[in-house]
Enzyme design. Structure first.
Site, PDB file in Angstrom:
ATOM      1  N   GLY A 221       0.819  -1.209   0.000  1.00 41.78           N
ATOM      2  CA  GLY A 221       0.000   0.000   0.000  1.00 41.78           C
ATOM      3  C   GLY A 221       0.852   1.257   0.000  1.00 41.78           C
ATOM      4  N   GLY A 223       2.412   4.829   1.578  1.00 42.79           N
ATOM      5  CA  GLY A 223       2.921   5.296   2.872  1.00 42.79           C
ATOM      6  C   GLY A 223       4.317   4.775   3.123  1.00 42.79           C
ATOM      7  N   ALA A 224       4.895   5.264   4.215  1.00 45.44           N
ATOM      8  CA  ALA A 224       6.295   4.957   4.501  1.00 45.44           C
ATOM      9  C   ALA A 224       6.502   3.491   4.880  1.00 45.44           C
ATOM     10  CB  ALA A 224       6.765   5.857   5.646  1.00 45.44           C
ATOM     11  N   ILE A 225       5.540   2.904   5.594  1.00 45.76           N
ATOM     12  CA  ILE A 225       5.761   1.570   6.150  1.00 45.76           C
ATOM     13  C   ILE A 225       5.818   0.464   5.081  1.00 45.76           C
ATOM     14  CG2 ILE A 225       4.812  -0.190   7.709  1.00 45.76           C
ATOM     15  CD1 ILE A 225       6.049   2.279   9.111  1.00 45.76           C
ATOM     16  N   GLU A 244      -2.017  -2.534  -6.627  1.00 42.39           N
ATOM     17  CA  GLU A 244      -2.428  -1.388  -7.444  1.00 42.39           C
ATOM     18  C   GLU A 244      -1.234  -0.498  -7.735  1.00 42.39           C
ATOM     19  OE1 GLU A 244      -2.903  -1.650  -4.218  1.00 42.39           O
ATOM     20  OE2 GLU A 244      -4.021   0.029  -3.380  1.00 42.39           O
TER      21      GLU A 244
HETATM   22  N1  COA Z   1      -2.821  11.517  15.328  1.00 42.03           N
HETATM   23  C1  COA Z   1      -2.314  12.675  14.869  1.00 42.03           C
HETATM   24  N2  COA Z   1      -1.474  12.758  13.809  1.00 42.03           N
HETATM   25  C2  COA Z   1      -1.132  11.618  13.214  1.00 42.03           C
HETATM   26  C3  COA Z   1      -1.609  10.381  13.645  1.00 42.03           C
HETATM   27  C4  COA Z   1      -2.484  10.352  14.745  1.00 42.03           C
HETATM   28  N3  COA Z   1      -2.977   9.210  15.199  1.00 42.03           N
HETATM   29  N4  COA Z   1      -1.098   9.416  12.858  1.00 42.03           N
HETATM   30  C5  COA Z   1      -0.320  10.032  11.963  1.00 42.03           C
HETATM   31  N5  COA Z   1      -0.327  11.343  12.184  1.00 42.03           N
HETATM   32  C6  COA Z   1       0.383  12.356  11.397  1.00 42.03           C
HETATM   33  C7  COA Z   1       1.850  12.007  11.240  1.00 42.03           C
HETATM   34  O1  COA Z   1       2.606  12.540  12.321  1.00 42.03           O
HETATM   35  C8  COA Z   1       2.175  12.646   9.914  1.00 42.03           C
HETATM   36  O2  COA Z   1       2.321  14.034  10.106  1.00 42.03           O
HETATM   37  P1  COA Z   1       3.614  14.807   9.536  1.00 42.03           P
HETATM   38  O3  COA Z   1       3.546  14.589   8.046  1.00 42.03           O
HETATM   39  O4  COA Z   1       3.388  16.199   9.977  1.00 42.03           O
HETATM   40  O5  COA Z   1       4.784  14.124  10.153  1.00 42.03           O
HETATM   41  C9  COA Z   1       0.895  12.470   9.105  1.00 42.03           C
HETATM   42  O6  COA Z   1      -0.145  12.293  10.060  1.00 42.03           O
HETATM   43  C10 COA Z   1       0.933  11.250   8.191  1.00 42.03           C
HETATM   44  O7  COA Z   1       1.248  10.093   8.918  1.00 42.03           O
HETATM   45  P2  COA Z   1       2.262   9.017   8.330  1.00 42.03           P
HETATM   46  O8  COA Z   1       2.286   7.893   9.265  1.00 42.03           O
HETATM   47  O9  COA Z   1       3.561   9.650   7.995  1.00 42.03           O
HETATM   48  O10 COA Z   1       1.548   8.661   6.964  1.00 42.03           O
HETATM   49  P3  COA Z   1       2.062   7.824   5.730  1.00 42.03           P
HETATM   50  O11 COA Z   1       2.557   8.726   4.683  1.00 42.03           O
HETATM   51  O12 COA Z   1       2.951   6.710   6.152  1.00 42.03           O
HETATM   52  O13 COA Z   1       0.673   7.232   5.195  1.00 42.03           O
HETATM   53  C11 COA Z   1      -1.578   6.509   5.547  1.00 42.03           C
HETATM   54  C12 COA Z   1      -0.149   6.457   6.048  1.00 42.03           C
HETATM   55  C13 COA Z   1      -2.434   5.661   6.446  1.00 42.03           C
HETATM   56  C14 COA Z   1      -2.098   7.936   5.571  1.00 42.03           C
HETATM   57  C15 COA Z   1      -1.612   5.953   4.107  1.00 42.03           C
HETATM   58  O14 COA Z   1      -1.191   4.628   4.129  1.00 42.03           O
HETATM   59  C16 COA Z   1      -3.007   6.022   3.499  1.00 42.03           C
HETATM   60  O15 COA Z   1      -3.396   7.035   2.985  1.00 42.03           O
HETATM   61  N6  COA Z   1      -3.749   4.895   3.541  1.00 42.03           N
HETATM   62  C17 COA Z   1      -5.122   4.814   3.058  1.00 42.03           C
HETATM   63  C18 COA Z   1      -5.219   4.220   1.707  1.00 42.03           C
HETATM   64  C19 COA Z   1      -4.552   2.928   1.505  1.00 42.03           C
HETATM   65  O16 COA Z   1      -4.101   2.259   2.407  1.00 42.03           O
HETATM   66  N7  COA Z   1      -4.493   2.537   0.270  1.00 42.03           N
HETATM   67  C20 COA Z   1      -3.842   1.345  -0.161  1.00 42.03           C
HETATM   68  C21 COA Z   1      -2.923   1.580  -1.290  1.00 42.03           C
HETATM   69  S1  COA Z   1      -3.434   2.850  -2.451  1.00 42.03           S
END
Ligand code: COA
Length: 437
Positions: A221, A223-225, A244
């Site tokens: 998916g 994101g960073a992880i 995808e």
């Molecule tokens: N409360 C407050 N802030 C939070 C938080 C929480 N529980 N969890 C994360 N954040 C903040 C982070 O600190 C980060 O902020 P920053 O950019 O200022 O540092 C921001 O939110 C994004 O978090 P991060 O963990 O860096 O996001 P990511 O880039 O790794 O993406 C998702 C993670 C979940 C947003 C992303 O996987 C996603 O959009 N998923 C939904 C769709 C999906 O899974 N699709 C499948 C493939 S298309």
């Protein structure tokens, strides 16, 4: 007219081509890194002549000038997934968000729920048969183009020719604008910024790698992880890809023979994807490369298709998980952040796959360890992306919680166990106060 003469008769400038856009039209824009910026710039230059034009797309990498405050009344954006370039506009109420599974975005077009007047796309130059490739992003773009009344194509020499169900014939395009310009690159998903964050990513990567078996087919998916996992699976054998999104990180695993696709039960020998988010390195890799087949999202993300892959492992990330296993990935409270994307499509597909493993992976905390991402309840306003009926594995840097078929009591205990130690006491108190445990 043969197709070559037909093509020549359609060649024009971006400014001329976009003159066909009228007030009140629905305009679809090629998404991902394939954004046709010459066409977009020409369209927004017409702002004073146009009113109430809807500009729709999923995530795009690059400019989104139609979301600027001064565009109000002229253009309004509709997002099927929220990218960073439109997030502010959505949260300020100047753009709109449609919550929708990626597998079903094409159905909005095919069923006429979202009719499209004009599609602005960016494709490769025609081959000797007159077919242009949608290149780095086929996903929702081919379906949208099939349903659009008018198709305008930015024909870019630098767009790779990708294979699969990824072509459009020049006869189906109304106006063609030639160019030879670099595609927008997606610099890799946020990398760890501190040694502590790097350590968290590494531990999560290890924890996920431990659950992935040889011969699995993977979806990674956004994101960073998901990206961090790739460096920990180099010792696996015969992995396959059905995803995808395909990105730079997967190339090395293909070159090193970790990804062979040989054990896949669907599209054996092939990587299946619907779009690429990455740099020129991955654009070059996919050009005319028969190892990878691109298909539209309603095929790639269809949970029933995903499930046909033996040992399907879906790795997706989240913002919060509550103690019952509800996963929020699209919002931080009422602040809309992203969208469903393909998360639930793949979680459900992997769950139905023989030997499949749906995985949600997230750091246990955010904001420099001040906020727990394992929470008593989701923040008010949060969306549930993966329901507690769909959730299986949840992974943090502290371990793996397997929730499927488990009681709320078992889930709460398993999740507290992988929560950040700073928050375990308050999570336990909440669970006790509410009779979860
Ligand atoms: N409360 C407050 N802030 C939070 C938080 C929480 N529980 N969890 C994360 N954040 C903040 C982070 O600190 C980060 O902020 P920053 O950019 O200022 O540092 C921001 O939110 C994004 O978090 P991060 O963990 O860096 O996001 P990511 O880039 O790794 O993406 C998702 C993670 C979940 C947003 C992303 O996987 C996603 O959009 N998923 C939904 C769709 C999906 O899974 N699709 C499948 C493939 S298309």
């Amino acid at each position: 007219m043969n197709w070559i003469d037909n093509y020549k008769s359609k060649l024009t400038t971006a400014e001329e081509a976009v003159k066909c856009i009228k007030s009140n039209d629905n305009v679809f824009v090629h998404s991902g890194c394939a954004v046709p910026e010459l066409l977009i710039r020409a369209m927004v230059k017409r702002k004073d002549e146009l009113e109430n034009v809807t500009v729709a797309h999923i995530l795009t990498i690059g400019e989104a000038p139609y979301t600027a405050p001064e565009m109000e009344g002229h253009f309004r954006h509709k997002a099927f997934f929220i990218g960073s370039n439109v997030r502010k506009s959505i949260n300020e109420g100047r753009s709109d968000f449609i919550p929708i599974f990626l597998s079903e975005v094409p159905l909005l077009f095919y069923k006429g729920i979202f009719p499209i007047d004009v599609a602005l796309i960016q494709v490769s130059p025609p081959d000797e048969h007159g077919f242009c490739s949608f290149g780095i992003d086929v996903g929702t773009n081919k379906p949208a183009t099939e349903c659009a009344k008018i198709v305008i194509a930015q024909i870019n020499k630098q767009m790779p020719r990708t294979l699969g169900d990824s072509f459009i014939h020049i006869n189906k395009i109304k106006y063609c604008v030639e160019c030879d310009i670099p595609l927008n690159e997606y610099k890799q998903q946020k990398e760890a910024t501190t040694p502590k964050e790097e350590e968290v990513f590494q531990k999560i990567g290890h924890n996920i790698a431990d659950i992935i078996e040889d011969d699995s087919t993977l979806q990674m998916g956004i994101g960073a992880i998901p990206d961090a996992v790739l460096s920990f699976i180099t010792n696996k054998k015969n992995l396959g890809i059905h995803t995808e999104m395909f990105s730079d990180g997967l190339i090395k695993l293909v070159e090193d023979g970790v990804i062979t696709n040989e054990k896949k039960t669907l599209h054996k020998g092939k990587i299946v994807a619907s779009f690429v988010l990455g740099t020129k390195k991955v654009f070059d890799f996919i050009h005319d490369n028969p190892i990878i087949e691109f298909h539209p999202s309603h095929y790639v993300n269809d949970p029933f298709i995903v499930a046909k892959n033996y040992k399907m492992v879906a790795i997706n990330s989240a913002l919060q998980v509550d103690l019952t296993g509800q996963v929020c990935a699209d919002s931080i409270g009422t602040k809309l952040f992203s969208g469903f994307g393909g998360q639930l499509d793949f979680m459900r597909g992997a769950s139905k796959s023989e030997g499949g493993k749906p995985i949600i992976a997230l750091p246990s905390s955010a904001k420099n360890e001040t906020v727990s991402r394992i929470v008593p309840t989701l923040l008010p306003g949060s969306g549930v992306t993966t329901t507690r009926g769909d959730v299986h594995y949840v992974v943090t840097e502290y371990g793996v919680a397997y929730l499927y078929g488990k009681s709320v009591r078992e889930r709460a205990l398993a999740l507290i166990n992988i929560a950040h130690p700073n928050f375990r006491d308050e999570l336990t108190k909440f669970a006790k106060d509410n009779k979860y445990i």
